[in-house]
Design an enzyme around this catalytic site. Sequence first.
Site, mmCIF file in Angstrom:
data_model
loop_
_atom_site.group_PDB
_atom_site.id
_atom_site.type_symbol
_atom_site.label_atom_id
_atom_site.label_comp_id
_atom_site.label_asym_id
_atom_site.label_seq_id
_atom_site.Cartn_x
_atom_site.Cartn_y
_atom_site.Cartn_z
ATOM 1 C CB SER A 365 -0.835 0.128 1.091
ATOM 2 O OG SER A 365 -0.230 0.347 2.329
ATOM 3 C CG ASP A 367 -1.602 5.495 3.456
ATOM 4 O OD1 ASP A 367 -0.997 6.329 2.856
ATOM 5 O OD2 ASP A 367 -2.567 5.205 3.795
ATOM 6 C CG ASP A 368 0.757 -0.068 5.327
ATOM 7 O OD1 ASP A 368 0.643 0.912 6.309
ATOM 8 O OD2 ASP A 368 0.134 -1.124 5.182
ATOM 9 C CB SER A 369 5.408 0.464 1.014
ATOM 10 O OG SER A 369 5.131 -0.961 1.733
#
Length: 427
Positions: A365, A367-369
């Site tokens: 994603s 946001d996460d990465s």
Amino acid sequence: MASFPFSPSFMFDFELTRILGSASSGGCEVGEFKSAVGKIKKHDAESWHAAWKEQGERAESIANEAAAAGFRIPARNAYLRASNYFRASAYMFTNSEPRVVPLSERSIANFERAAGLMDGEVMFVEIPYEEGITLTGWLCLPPKEARVEGKKPLILYAGGADATKEELYFLYGHTGPQLGYAVLCLEGPGQGMLLKKSKIPLRPDFEVVAGYVLDYFSSLAKSRPDLELDLDRIAVAGAATGGYFALRAATDARIKACVAVDPFFSMWELALTRAPQSFMKLWENGWVMDNVLDTFTDAHCRGNFQAGWEMSLGKSSMGVEKSSAMLRRFKDFSLENKKDGKILERVTCPVFLTGPGNGSEMYSSADDSTLKIKDMLKKVPADKKEIWLPSDVADGGLTAKIGAWALLAQKTFLFLDKQFEVKRKAL
């Protein structure tokens, strides 16, 4: 944004989009695609295999007929499709399935026939690695009419967890040479036949792998000056797991630009998004024993095709037999860890970084990465970091920009032209 599904299975739909998405670069024909899709049953690996094997044999027959008639371009195109269809026909099997290696070899053989019919030269390269192992790749060179001023810029294009060097052609291997770039479609440890046939797993420190590749090209440029490879303009590229590998490779100062398409920051953190959080924390802290985790995951995989397939690939890619061992190994695949520290702080070259704006529909994603990676590239000046976070499928909203490879290629080479000061005339 919603898009039309080719299958009621999200996994099958994703992979079908991946196949059809190669049509613009010669990897698929719409009629052949429609014929295959109509025969595939949800989460049925056998029907998937049979449908694509049939199309592979059909395309191979068309290619042979065209080759016998002396039709270079039709033969090349059909061999490319046959290669992709045979690759696809083995895809839903686990690597322990006896048919995987023969189908993969047939895919390679058809690509080899196509390679000899390209507009520019395509060289099969063998790169010395460790312990007598050889890494292989296809070096796609630009035809004379596509040359840019000066020597040829070079892209090292790394696959991910499930791509082959032949499939890599359909993105940068197809477009790069048309724009004057030399492109190496590479299979490293844990990829392609090194995994399926030789059982060699992935390694997290891909900068070591890249080092061997760069050393090889240093020698090749000296022994083959006629190739005119520009070792001062080398980029590295990859998608998903390959995007992670590209960022690790970019720590080598010989890499002058990096294209990281939808990379993950940490494979372990990514795995946590696909499992019960509380259960995983209990296991990580020692409250749940390995055998309990293994039993739980095995039971879950028996009732979930996608989970079972992913678990099988994960274990073979990590070179382990148990889910618990696989998850522990995942922790090594991170852009920050105890052994190597903050890896991204060693990257100084320009970076083109993308994410799936649609969210973590498959493996990562934004946001996460993507955004996390952007913030941690502290040694890369702001004007040397380009971020692309599309959300619509047509714009590249799916992981690895599946279904939008032509647009990804365009944005990639706009970035690389800027970094390598490639000058072109407007049309």
